[in-house]
Design a protein around this motif. Sequence first.
Motif, PDB file in Angstrom:
ATOM      1  N   GLN A  72      41.752  14.274  15.812  1.00  0.00           N
ATOM      2  CA  GLN A  72      40.582  15.133  16.224  1.00  0.00           C
ATOM      3  C   GLN A  72      41.056  16.151  17.090  1.00  0.00           C
ATOM      4  OE1 GLN A  72      37.754  15.726  14.834  1.00  0.00           O
ATOM      5  NE2 GLN A  72      36.091  16.437  16.278  1.00  0.00           N
ATOM      6  N   GLU A  82      33.489   8.940  15.857  1.00  0.00           N
ATOM      7  CA  GLU A  82      34.778   8.303  16.844  1.00  0.00           C
ATOM      8  C   GLU A  82      34.608   9.117  18.124  1.00  0.00           C
ATOM      9  OE1 GLU A  82      38.169   6.371  14.386  1.00  0.00           O
ATOM     10  OE2 GLU A  82      38.559   8.420  14.779  1.00  0.00           O
ATOM     11  N   GLU A  83      34.786  10.158  18.298  1.00  0.00           N
ATOM     12  CA  GLU A  83      34.839  10.964  19.302  1.00  0.00           C
ATOM     13  C   GLU A  83      33.359  10.923  20.149  1.00  0.00           C
ATOM     14  OE1 GLU A  83      34.694  15.425  19.200  1.00  0.00           O
ATOM     15  OE2 GLU A  83      36.344  15.564  20.512  1.00  0.00           O
ATOM     16  N   MET A 140      37.837   3.496   7.709  1.00  0.00           N
ATOM     17  CA  MET A 140      37.715   4.639   7.265  1.00  0.00           C
ATOM     18  C   MET A 140      37.363   4.984   5.784  1.00  0.00           C
ATOM     19  SD  MET A 140      38.500   6.712   9.879  1.00  0.00           S
ATOM     20  CE  MET A 140      38.983   8.548   9.381  1.00  0.00           C
ATOM     21  N   VAL A 197      42.092   1.913   9.240  1.00  0.00           N
ATOM     22  CA  VAL A 197      42.239   2.546   8.119  1.00  0.00           C
ATOM     23  C   VAL A 197      41.023   1.971   7.176  1.00  0.00           C
ATOM     24  CG1 VAL A 197      43.827   2.817   6.210  1.00  0.00           C
ATOM     25  CG2 VAL A 197      44.537   2.995   8.450  1.00  0.00           C
ATOM     26  N   ARG A 257      37.031   3.580  17.645  1.00  0.00           N
ATOM     27  CA  ARG A 257      38.254   3.670  16.687  1.00  0.00           C
ATOM     28  C   ARG A 257      38.291   2.842  15.431  1.00  0.00           C
ATOM     29  NH1 ARG A 257      42.609   7.210  15.785  1.00  0.00           N
ATOM     30  NH2 ARG A 257      44.372   6.069  14.895  1.00  0.00           N
ATOM     31  N   PHE A 258      37.935   3.815  14.384  1.00  0.00           N
ATOM     32  CA  PHE A 258      37.765   2.890  13.062  1.00  0.00           C
ATOM     33  C   PHE A 258      39.283   2.629  12.627  1.00  0.00           C
ATOM     34  CE2 PHE A 258      34.074   5.669  12.579  1.00  0.00           C
ATOM     35  CZ  PHE A 258      33.266   4.852  13.344  1.00  0.00           C
ATOM     36  N   ARG A 287      46.943   7.009  11.695  1.00  0.00           N
ATOM     37  CA  ARG A 287      45.717   6.530  10.819  1.00  0.00           C
ATOM     38  C   ARG A 287      45.092   7.670   9.938  1.00  0.00           C
ATOM     39  NH1 ARG A 287      40.322   5.949  12.819  1.00  0.00           N
ATOM     40  NH2 ARG A 287      40.611   8.106  12.852  1.00  0.00           N
ATOM     41  N   ASN A 288      44.865   8.671  10.389  1.00  0.00           N
ATOM     42  CA  ASN A 288      44.346   9.909   9.576  1.00  0.00           C
ATOM     43  C   ASN A 288      45.265  10.142   8.324  1.00  0.00           C
ATOM     44  OD1 ASN A 288      42.222   9.785  11.433  1.00  0.00           O
ATOM     45  ND2 ASN A 288      42.815  11.662  12.091  1.00  0.00           N
ATOM     46  N   PHE A 306      35.159  12.710   6.115  1.00  0.00           N
ATOM     47  CA  PHE A 306      36.436  12.322   7.031  1.00  0.00           C
ATOM     48  C   PHE A 306      36.127  12.865   8.568  1.00  0.00           C
ATOM     49  CE2 PHE A 306      40.705  14.029   8.547  1.00  0.00           C
ATOM     50  CZ  PHE A 306      41.163  12.951   8.958  1.00  0.00           C
ATOM     51  N   TYR A 339      47.091   8.174   6.648  1.00  0.00           N
ATOM     52  CA  TYR A 339      46.971   7.015   5.716  1.00  0.00           C
ATOM     53  C   TYR A 339      45.747   7.083   5.099  1.00  0.00           C
ATOM     54  CZ  TYR A 339      51.846   6.097   6.764  1.00  0.00           C
ATOM     55  OH  TYR A 339      53.127   6.183   7.025  1.00  0.00           O
ATOM     56  N   SER A 340      44.675   7.452   5.852  1.00  0.00           N
ATOM     57  CA  SER A 340      43.140   7.311   5.274  1.00  0.00           C
ATOM     58  C   SER A 340      43.037   8.535   4.533  1.00  0.00           C
ATOM     59  CB  SER A 340      42.254   6.798   6.179  1.00  0.00           C
ATOM     60  OG  SER A 340      42.253   7.632   7.444  1.00  0.00           O
ATOM     61  N   ALA A 341      43.289   9.672   4.828  1.00  0.00           N
ATOM     62  CA  ALA A 341      42.919  10.960   4.347  1.00  0.00           C
ATOM     63  C   ALA A 341      44.312  12.001   4.144  1.00  0.00           C
ATOM     64  CB  ALA A 341      41.685  11.590   5.292  1.00  0.00           C
ATOM     65  N   LEU A 347      35.466  11.238  12.243  1.00  0.00           N
ATOM     66  CA  LEU A 347      36.107  11.737  13.419  1.00  0.00           C
ATOM     67  C   LEU A 347      35.231  12.077  14.405  1.00  0.00           C
ATOM     68  CD1 LEU A 347      39.348  13.774  12.131  1.00  0.00           C
ATOM     69  CD2 LEU A 347      39.116  11.561  12.558  1.00  0.00           C
ATOM     70  N   LEU A 348      34.096  12.684  14.035  1.00  0.00           N
ATOM     71  CA  LEU A 348      33.190  13.188  14.977  1.00  0.00           C
ATOM     72  C   LEU A 348      32.432  12.033  15.608  1.00  0.00           C
ATOM     73  CD1 LEU A 348      31.688  15.728  16.449  1.00  0.00           C
ATOM     74  CD2 LEU A 348      30.167  15.682  14.082  1.00  0.00           C
TER      75      LEU A 348
END
Lengths: 516, 76
Positions: free
Chosen positions: A125, B44-45, B56, B53, B50-51, A114-115, B37, A117-119, B41-42
């Motif tokens: 993480q 989400e954690e 995001m 695509v 969970r997002f 996912r990361n 970005f 494709y988005s960034a 992530l922070l």
Amino acid sequence: MIFLQDVIPAEDIVAWQAAGACDVERVAAQLEPVFMGIDHFLANHTSTPLLVAWGNAAQETVIESARHPSVWEQIGRQWEAELRGRQAHSKSLYLLSMNRAFANAGLNYCLDARNYYSARCRMSQRGLVELARQVATLLARIANPGKKVLALDCDNTLWGGVIGEDGLAGIQLGQDGLGAAYVDFQRQVRALSERGVLIVLLSKNNEEDVWSVFDRHPAMVLRREDIAAFRINWKNKSENLAEIARELSLGTDSFVLFDDNALERESMRTQMPDVCTPEIPCEVWHWPAWLESSPLFAKFQATEEDSRRRQLYQARSNFELCSRAATSENEFLKSIGLCASARPVNESSIARAVQLTAKTNQFNLRTIRYDEPTLRQAIEEESATSFLVHLADKFGDHGNVGLVIAKATSIPHIACLDTFLLSCRVLSRHLENWMLQECIRRLRAKNVEILLAEFIPTGRNQIAANFLQENGFISAAEWDPQLQKSLAAVARNSAGAVFAVRTSEMSISHLDIFAA
Amino acid sequence: MMTLEQLLRQHFPAAVFEDSDDLRVGSLPDWNSLAHFNFLLLVEETYGVRFSVDEMSDLKSIAEIRARLSAAGIAA
């Protein structure tokens, strides 16, 4: 499923880790029985698939393999190369490297499509956190030397139970259950000792009870001779540790305390915050792997001095005892056959030179830490003067214990002292005076008239603070106008106290104690 | 649990702002796309979400993130 740990004896691993390389033939000999079985099967079953699955349970830190392939990496390559060679002749041999499969399981946590494709970031993480953690471990070791001493408690740390209450037959140590975990923990301690970490005991106990385990318990891995120093009494552990630090001439910040008792750990943290007192796993069976995977003692490369360090420190201890008994210092030093020599920094000695710059905290004028490429560059400079100092005396061969690097400045006939350091193991022998004399001799041969030197205080190198003045160096404030004028340009960028001396006017004391 | 605003202050410790409600990517000097970005992530954690695509790339402001969390039953 074969684990390489069950094929290669632990003693071999310890020896190779201390030397920094495997003995390829001995690895082959240890692997041979396994390959005989495989070859036998392949010879008798041409079409039955043979699946060889293997793993490596070693938990090395990233440090061991950051500069060179680690011992386990070397063994793994040799093992796989042998298997791949057999595949050339056999169509039915299949390989299954379980560490790759285990790594795939880890990748699921550490990567995130996912990361991507988005960034365009491939990591999750957790992967990013893991990357940061490993980079931090490496950077920390590049910036700071590893710890030098492991201080161990005894009861419920080296064995289960309390020797004073349970007796020799009652403590847990041996083949079964938790007893085996204590044995493996001691093996890891022994491995650290072989790699140059000093092992000391800090135990609240009756001394004879502890030694009775060392001398008489059949499952003990550690021996008395593995112990560089000890305090077994009922006093406060921080006082005891401070005494041992003095005895070994090491700073308390070189120590790590491993003690099962949370109260002792808390008390050490409060009373001696310099000492590294990590939290340790509650369960004993996690301790062997914890110690193996701890970055506290890990090194980029093993050197010959590492494997001899325990011996060298015992020599230091003997020296201390004899010198206390002698009446005149000079007579004593003359009587011990001090033999100093300068050795070149070359391919076989550069690792030791790098290590000296990384680990010497006390007698170190500027505490410049070098990595190998930078040091190589510094000494290959045509105008540089550099040498290692080797010392032997009747207490033993101490190896290469000092390093001197002097560089030319932009002004003709003026050089500056870039590095001048001496291992704390051989202090109180005036070896620093011999080193300075040798440096001056070499500089005069290059027509250097003035030597600049600098003392940068670090809080730990106080012992070297007066060395320059004691040997005729004059501090910047007291230079005569002519000196001021010639040095103004080169002394400007200094970080510490700057001194200078005319090489023709040197008077260095105590040189008569060294054998010609 | 930390509020979204506390999380933002932790992520951009140098930033000075009074109210986070109107803030979005670019509102703070360090709040560029990479920092954003990392911030997502922070989030989400921290909140266990969970997002997708699309989310995001669509969640650009504190208000939008708060609304998304609220839709998942999380008050932040």
